[in-house]
Design a protein around this motif. Structure first.
Motif, PDB file in Angstrom:
ATOM      1  N   TRP A 259       0.817  -1.217   0.000  1.00 23.90           N
ATOM      2  CA  TRP A 259       0.000   0.000   0.000  1.00 23.90           C
ATOM      3  C   TRP A 259       0.844   1.258   0.000  1.00 23.90           C
ATOM      4  O   TRP A 259       0.478   2.260  -0.610  1.00 23.90           O
TER       5      TRP A 259
ATOM      6  N   ASP B 261      -5.585   2.764   0.076  1.00 27.14           N
ATOM      7  CA  ASP B 261      -6.618   2.583   1.100  1.00 27.14           C
ATOM      8  C   ASP B 261      -7.265   1.205   0.987  1.00 27.14           C
ATOM      9  O   ASP B 261      -7.553   0.562   1.996  1.00 27.14           O
ATOM     10  N   ARG B 262      -7.481   0.722  -0.235  1.00 32.81           N
ATOM     11  CA  ARG B 262      -8.058  -0.609  -0.423  1.00 32.81           C
ATOM     12  C   ARG B 262      -7.135  -1.687   0.130  1.00 32.81           C
ATOM     13  O   ARG B 262      -7.572  -2.635   0.782  1.00 32.81           O
TER      14      ARG B 262
ATOM     15  N   ASN C 119      -4.877  -1.339   2.457  1.00 33.68           N
ATOM     16  CA  ASN C 119      -4.675  -1.231   3.899  1.00 33.68           C
ATOM     17  C   ASN C 119      -5.725  -0.294   4.501  1.00 33.68           C
ATOM     18  O   ASN C 119      -5.412   0.831   4.890  1.00 33.68           O
ATOM     19  N   PRO C 120      -6.965  -0.758   4.586  1.00 35.35           N
ATOM     20  CA  PRO C 120      -8.043   0.103   5.068  1.00 35.35           C
ATOM     21  C   PRO C 120      -7.912   0.508   6.538  1.00 35.35           C
ATOM     22  O   PRO C 120      -8.555   1.461   6.966  1.00 35.35           O
ATOM     23  N   GLU C 121      -7.079  -0.175   7.278  1.00 28.29           N
ATOM     24  CA  GLU C 121      -6.895   0.145   8.698  1.00 28.29           C
ATOM     25  C   GLU C 121      -5.824   1.205   8.940  1.00 28.29           C
ATOM     26  O   GLU C 121      -5.649   1.656  10.072  1.00 28.29           O
ATOM     27  N   GLU C 122      -5.103   1.598   7.891  1.00 23.35           N
ATOM     28  CA  GLU C 122      -3.999   2.551   8.051  1.00 23.35           C
ATOM     29  C   GLU C 122      -4.543   3.940   8.364  1.00 23.35           C
ATOM     30  O   GLU C 122      -5.148   4.597   7.534  1.00 23.35           O
ATOM     31  N   LYS C 123      -4.302   4.389   9.587  1.00 22.80           N
ATOM     32  CA  LYS C 123      -4.827   5.677  10.048  1.00 22.80           C
ATOM     33  C   LYS C 123      -4.188   6.863   9.340  1.00 22.80           C
ATOM     34  O   LYS C 123      -4.830   7.889   9.142  1.00 22.80           O
TER      35      LYS C 123
ATOM     36  N   ARG D 206      -5.954   8.693   6.515  1.00 20.91           N
ATOM     37  CA  ARG D 206      -7.061   9.595   6.803  1.00 20.91           C
ATOM     38  C   ARG D 206      -6.622  11.053   6.715  1.00 20.91           C
ATOM     39  O   ARG D 206      -7.437  11.937   6.601  1.00 20.91           O
TER      40      ARG D 206
ATOM     41  N   CYS E  87       0.916  10.284   5.769  1.00 19.83           N
ATOM     42  CA  CYS E  87       1.866   9.172   5.849  1.00 19.83           C
ATOM     43  C   CYS E  87       3.270   9.659   5.493  1.00 19.83           C
ATOM     44  O   CYS E  87       3.438  10.584   4.719  1.00 19.83           O
TER      45      CYS E  87
END
Length: 122
Positions: free
Chosen positions: A78, A105-106, A108-112, A115, A121
């Motif tokens: 990702w 995002d697809r 690693n949808p949990e990567e804050k 947002r 990042c």
């Protein structure tokens, strides 16, 4: 034993590249990243590093090319899509940037940090 030497040398060259970049010596940073690529031409990390260095130099087409090659080697990473999206955004290609950001995002949808947009990042 020989199989372990290549990755260690690549890591050493990438570390040296990062140190040179932190010191503001981009030519040396690129040289170390190129050495890493010569040691293991199939590895992802030298392409990623060369992409980041090209981005730092403002050479967005080269940065995208290196990140394309990194993604070809590790298509489920990702962070590579995020980095390419950041470069594409800087280059003014918002459609490509949006597509790559959505792919990051697809994957690693949990990567804050995603947002926060392109500032989120590392």
């Amino acid at each position: 034993m020989l199989a372990l030497v290549g990755p260690l040398l690549v890591d050493r060259e990438i570390d040296a590249s990062n140190a040179a970049a932190a010191d503001g010596n981009l030519p040396s940073a690129v040289s170390h990243a190129e050495n890493a690529r010569k040691i293991e031409p199939w590895a992802t990390s030298p392409q990623k590093q060369l992409g980041l260095l090209a981005e730092a130099e403002g050479n967005y087409p080269a940065a995208v090319d290196h990140l394309d090659q990194a993604i070809d080697r590790e298509e489920d990473n990702w962070l590579l899509y995020y980095l390419r999206a950041r470069v594409e955004s800087k280059a003014g290609d918002e459609a490509a940037a949006r597509a790559d950001f959505e792919e990051a995002d697809r994957l690693n949808p949990e990567e804050k940090c995603l947002r926060g947009g392109f500032e989120g990042c590392g």
